[in-house]
Design an enzyme around this catalytic site. Structure first.
Site, mmCIF file in Angstrom:
data_model
loop_
_atom_site.group_PDB
_atom_site.id
_atom_site.type_symbol
_atom_site.label_atom_id
_atom_site.label_comp_id
_atom_site.label_asym_id
_atom_site.label_seq_id
_atom_site.Cartn_x
_atom_site.Cartn_y
_atom_site.Cartn_z
ATOM 1 N N TYR A 159 0.090 -1.301 0.054
ATOM 2 C CA TYR A 159 -0.225 -0.039 -0.203
ATOM 3 C C TYR A 159 0.769 1.096 -0.012
ATOM 4 O O TYR A 159 0.626 1.834 -1.062
ATOM 5 C CB TYR A 159 -0.621 0.194 0.960
ATOM 6 C CG TYR A 159 -2.062 1.311 1.854
ATOM 7 C CD1 TYR A 159 -2.645 1.745 -0.121
ATOM 8 C CD2 TYR A 159 -1.434 1.933 2.289
ATOM 9 C CE1 TYR A 159 -3.869 3.267 0.448
ATOM 10 C CE2 TYR A 159 -2.215 3.511 2.347
ATOM 11 C CZ TYR A 159 -2.687 4.032 1.947
ATOM 12 O OH TYR A 159 -3.535 4.902 1.759
ATOM 13 N N LYS A 163 1.090 3.962 -3.369
ATOM 14 C CA LYS A 163 0.875 5.773 -2.697
ATOM 15 C C LYS A 163 2.594 6.232 -2.782
ATOM 16 O O LYS A 163 2.023 7.515 -4.161
ATOM 17 C CB LYS A 163 0.468 5.860 -1.146
ATOM 18 C CG LYS A 163 -1.010 5.188 -0.800
ATOM 19 C CD LYS A 163 -2.059 5.428 -1.469
ATOM 20 C CE LYS A 163 -2.763 6.693 -1.788
ATOM 21 N NZ LYS A 163 -3.698 6.993 -2.219
HETATM 22 N N1 LIG Z 1 -8.777 6.255 5.239
HETATM 23 C C1 LIG Z 1 -7.677 6.735 5.388
HETATM 24 O O1 LIG Z 1 -8.042 7.008 6.834
HETATM 25 C C2 LIG Z 1 -6.776 7.401 4.725
HETATM 26 C C3 LIG Z 1 -5.728 8.362 4.783
HETATM 27 C C4 LIG Z 1 -4.290 8.798 3.732
HETATM 28 C C5 LIG Z 1 -4.932 8.925 2.871
HETATM 29 N N2 LIG Z 1 -6.025 7.806 2.336
HETATM 30 C C6 LIG Z 1 -5.905 7.918 0.673
HETATM 31 O O2 LIG Z 1 -7.199 8.195 0.376
HETATM 32 C C7 LIG Z 1 -8.178 7.303 -1.158
HETATM 33 C C8 LIG Z 1 -9.910 7.840 -0.302
HETATM 34 O O3 LIG Z 1 -9.697 6.957 0.938
HETATM 35 P P1 LIG Z 1 -11.031 6.278 1.415
HETATM 36 O O4 LIG Z 1 -10.647 6.193 3.381
HETATM 37 O O5 LIG Z 1 -12.059 7.098 1.433
HETATM 38 O O6 LIG Z 1 -11.365 4.553 1.534
HETATM 39 P P2 LIG Z 1 -12.849 3.967 0.814
HETATM 40 O O7 LIG Z 1 -12.162 2.695 -0.031
HETATM 41 O O8 LIG Z 1 -13.543 4.022 1.733
HETATM 42 O O9 LIG Z 1 -12.747 4.941 -0.741
HETATM 43 C C9 LIG Z 1 -11.874 4.279 -2.502
HETATM 44 C C10 LIG Z 1 -12.802 4.109 -3.090
HETATM 45 O O10 LIG Z 1 -11.788 4.288 -4.134
HETATM 46 C C11 LIG Z 1 -12.962 3.266 -4.958
HETATM 47 N N3 LIG Z 1 -12.391 2.441 -6.237
HETATM 48 C C12 LIG Z 1 -11.567 1.571 -5.375
HETATM 49 N N4 LIG Z 1 -11.023 1.221 -6.667
HETATM 50 C C13 LIG Z 1 -11.051 1.322 -8.052
HETATM 51 C C14 LIG Z 1 -10.986 1.435 -9.100
HETATM 52 N N5 LIG Z 1 -10.575 0.026 -9.608
HETATM 53 N N6 LIG Z 1 -12.187 1.887 -9.768
HETATM 54 C C15 LIG Z 1 -12.455 2.895 -9.255
HETATM 55 N N7 LIG Z 1 -13.036 3.487 -7.723
HETATM 56 C C16 LIG Z 1 -12.403 2.303 -7.544
HETATM 57 C C17 LIG Z 1 -13.660 2.619 -3.940
HETATM 58 O O11 LIG Z 1 -14.809 2.042 -4.614
HETATM 59 C C18 LIG Z 1 -13.753 3.528 -2.968
HETATM 60 O O12 LIG Z 1 -15.549 4.074 -2.906
HETATM 61 C C19 LIG Z 1 -6.951 6.624 -0.966
HETATM 62 O O13 LIG Z 1 -7.224 7.637 -2.139
HETATM 63 C C20 LIG Z 1 -6.491 6.474 0.423
HETATM 64 O O14 LIG Z 1 -5.205 5.427 -0.186
HETATM 65 C C21 LIG Z 1 -6.810 7.313 3.278
HETATM 66 C C1 LIG Z 2 -2.083 -2.901 16.909
HETATM 67 C C2 LIG Z 2 -3.899 -2.621 17.156
HETATM 68 C C3 LIG Z 2 -4.540 -3.282 18.490
HETATM 69 C C4 LIG Z 2 -4.165 -1.731 17.006
HETATM 70 C C5 LIG Z 2 -4.311 -1.675 15.235
HETATM 71 C C6 LIG Z 2 -5.013 -0.156 14.722
HETATM 72 C C7 LIG Z 2 -4.362 0.051 13.122
HETATM 73 C C8 LIG Z 2 -5.889 -1.270 12.620
HETATM 74 C C9 LIG Z 2 -4.499 0.889 12.494
HETATM 75 C C10 LIG Z 2 -3.188 2.159 13.026
HETATM 76 C C11 LIG Z 2 -2.895 3.501 12.029
HETATM 77 C C12 LIG Z 2 -4.162 3.118 11.041
HETATM 78 C C13 LIG Z 2 -3.359 3.419 9.860
HETATM 79 C C14 LIG Z 2 -2.922 4.885 9.875
HETATM 80 O O1 LIG Z 2 -4.526 6.016 10.013
HETATM 81 C C15 LIG Z 2 -3.266 5.816 8.732
HETATM 82 C C16 LIG Z 2 -3.467 4.904 7.484
HETATM 83 C C17 LIG Z 2 -3.292 5.716 5.776
HETATM 84 C C18 LIG Z 2 -4.166 5.660 4.798
HETATM 85 O O2 LIG Z 2 -3.549 5.837 4.009
HETATM 86 C C19 LIG Z 2 -4.280 3.901 4.615
HETATM 87 C C20 LIG Z 2 -5.212 4.182 6.402
HETATM 88 C C21 LIG Z 2 -4.365 3.707 6.884
HETATM 89 C C22 LIG Z 2 -3.111 2.655 6.973
HETATM 90 C C23 LIG Z 2 -4.947 2.971 8.861
HETATM 91 C C24 LIG Z 2 -5.261 1.780 8.301
HETATM 92 C C25 LIG Z 2 -5.379 1.026 10.112
HETATM 93 C C26 LIG Z 2 -4.445 1.191 11.287
HETATM 94 C C27 LIG Z 2 -3.349 1.072 10.748
#
Ligand SMILES: NC(=O)c1ccc[n+]([C@@H]2O[C@H](COP(=O)([O-])OP(=O)(O)OC[C@H]3O[C@@H](n4cnc5c(N)ncnc54)[C@H](O)[C@@H]3O)[C@@H](O)[C@H]2O)c1
Ligand SMILES: CC(C)CCC[C@@H](C)[C@H]1CC[C@H]2[C@@H]3[C@H](O)C=C4C[C@@H](O)CC[C@]4(C)[C@H]3CC[C@]12C
Length: 369
Positions: A159, A163
């Site tokens: 992942y 990214k």
């Molecule tokens: N959730 C977090 O904490 C977090 C933190 C940093 C960055 N991000 C980034 O933010 C973005 C959104 O993440 P999220 O948490 O909302 O995830 P999410 O899974 O809720 O949303 C991702 C969306 O992308 C769509 N998707 C996946 N594969 C696809 C494809 N092949 N074609 C078209 N659409 C597709 C999914 O259907 C979904 O609706 C991602 O790029 C993720 O890397 C998330």
């Molecule tokens: C060790 C266990 C007790 C707790 C596990 C928690 C774990 C699933 C959580 C902790 C931190 C979380 C990630 C973090 O908030 C930031 C991101 C960046 C984003 O791009 C994608 C999601 C992610 C990786 C979170 C995923 C869930 C994590 C690892």
């Protein structure tokens, strides 16, 4: 996208517009982008909630499509002024194969860039991640760092690898000539751990706590800071960045911005308790209840079980060596770059963000939604 007196109406495309963050970006654009003429929402899975948006003054076009399919992306991008590319496969649990993660996150992003170049779309905002920087595999802390803080970014997990590569592609594409001869302007936003309405993992923790009789057990020391940011503020930062990209192209083009707001610096678990506490859960233990070596062992065991069980079923628990390292390594940001470059101020205060999240956990936490 000129500031004409006629106030030209703009076409925006949001990829991944039905995801956790994407839905907030879509709603934010409709509420806060006065120049919006058409909003295209592109996603692999379209949400039923899109229907209610179609009755408003802005034309909302739902496009079911796959970012890995270049022709589908090109068709969606054609005629758009701005693309917010938030679609991604967020998987740190081993649910998807590394190949699939690469295809969606890297090839998908490449397709978006090429579609912009081919069809003449000039403005691209990419949702990157803090994980492009870290935590790294060596467990080095990143303590309230900014975009210029030196850090040894070492990635092994699919992942963050995907990214980082996708972000690089987006930044490198800045300045490329699009169809019509004008330059592409790109920037990347790097959220830390996003929370708020729609956050699945928060709800999973809530349900687990309910199953455990209203308790969660501390696993990570309270001293480990984990960066968090409210989804509404992340969405707002995307909307502002997209709006300002043309006017401030020279400053913003090719830049990265951490997403930040007034959310407090806390450990992952203590932060979650800000919401789960008012929902009736309690975090047991001032210190971790199990020794770290045991967590390391259990995380490794989970990897083995995942591998052994793969022919039969998908075993993808929250705990694995990667998630343990992320949760157990201090990684927080402190920056004002987005404020300086495009005037970003959080739209939601910490109190607001907290209240909204608590109400959401209370409303949907126990239900199947
Ligand atoms: N959730 C977090 O904490 C977090 C933190 C940093 C960055 N991000 C980034 O933010 C973005 C959104 O993440 P999220 O948490 O909302 O995830 P999410 O899974 O809720 O949303 C991702 C969306 O992308 C769509 N998707 C996946 N594969 C696809 C494809 N092949 N074609 C078209 N659409 C597709 C999914 O259907 C979904 O609706 C991602 O790029 C993720 O890397 C998330
Ligand atoms: C060790 C266990 C007790 C707790 C596990 C928690 C774990 C699933 C959580 C902790 C931190 C979380 C990630 C973090 O908030 C930031 C991101 C960046 C984003 O791009 C994608 C999601 C992610 C990786 C979170 C995923 C869930 C994590 C690892």
């Amino acid at each position: 996208m000129a500031d004409s007196a006629q106030a030209q109406k703009l076409v925006y495309l949001v990829t991944g517009g039905c995801g956790f963050l994407g839905e907030h970006v879509v709603r934010m654009l409709l509420q806060r982008e006065p120049r919006l003429g058409e909003l295209r929402v592109f996603d692999l899975h379209l949400g039923p909630w899109l229907e209610e948006l179609k009755t408003g003054p802005v034309r909302v076009t739902a496009i079911q499509g796959d970012v890995t399919q270049a022709h589908e992306v090109a068709a969606a991008v054609a005629g758009a002024h701005v693309v917010i590319h938030t679609a991604g496969l967020v998987d740190v649990f081993g649910r998807a194969s590394p190949k699939t993660i690469h295809e969606v996150n890297v090839q998908g992003t490449r397709n978006v860039i090429e579609a912009c170049v081919q069809t003449g779309t000039r403005f691209l905002v990419y949702t990157s991640s803090m994980e492009v920087v870290g935590p790294n595999t060596k467990g080095h802390p990143f303590y309230r760092g900014n975009e210029d803080t030196p850090y040894e970014a070492v990635h092994r997990h699919p992942y963050p690898c995907s990214k980082a590569l996708a972000e690089w592609l987006v930044l490198e594409a800045n300045g490329r000539k699009v169809c019509g001869g004008l330059p592409l302007v790109t920037c990347a936003l790097r959220p830390t751990g996003i929370y708020g309405e729609g956050h699945q993992i928060m709800r999973d923790f809530y349900r687990q706590g309910l199953r455990l009789g209203g308790r969660l057990f501390r696993a990570i020391p309270a001293s480990v800071e984990h960066g968090r940011v409210y989804v509404g503020n992340v969405a707002w930062m995307h909307v502002l960045a997209a709006r300002e990209l043309e006017r401030r192209a020279a400053l913003m083009g090719g830049q990265v911005y951490f997403c930040y707001d007034g959310s407090p610096y806390k450990s992952y678990e203590d932060f979650n308790m800000e919401f789960l506490g008012p929902c009736g859960l309690r975090l047991v233990g001032a210190r971790p209840l199990v020794p770290y070596w045991l967590l390391v062992f259990l995380a490794a065991l989970n990897v083995l079980l995942q591998w052994l069980l793969r022919p039969l079923l998908l075993y993808a628990p929250l705990l694995n060596p990667y998630t343990l390292a992320v949760a157990n390594t201090t990684f927080t940001v402190s920056t004002d770059k987005a404020q300086r470059h495009f005037g970003y101020e959080p739209l939601f205060s910490w109190e607001d963000s907290r209240t909204r999240t608590i109400l959401w956990v209370q409303a949907t936490g126990g239900s199947a939604q």
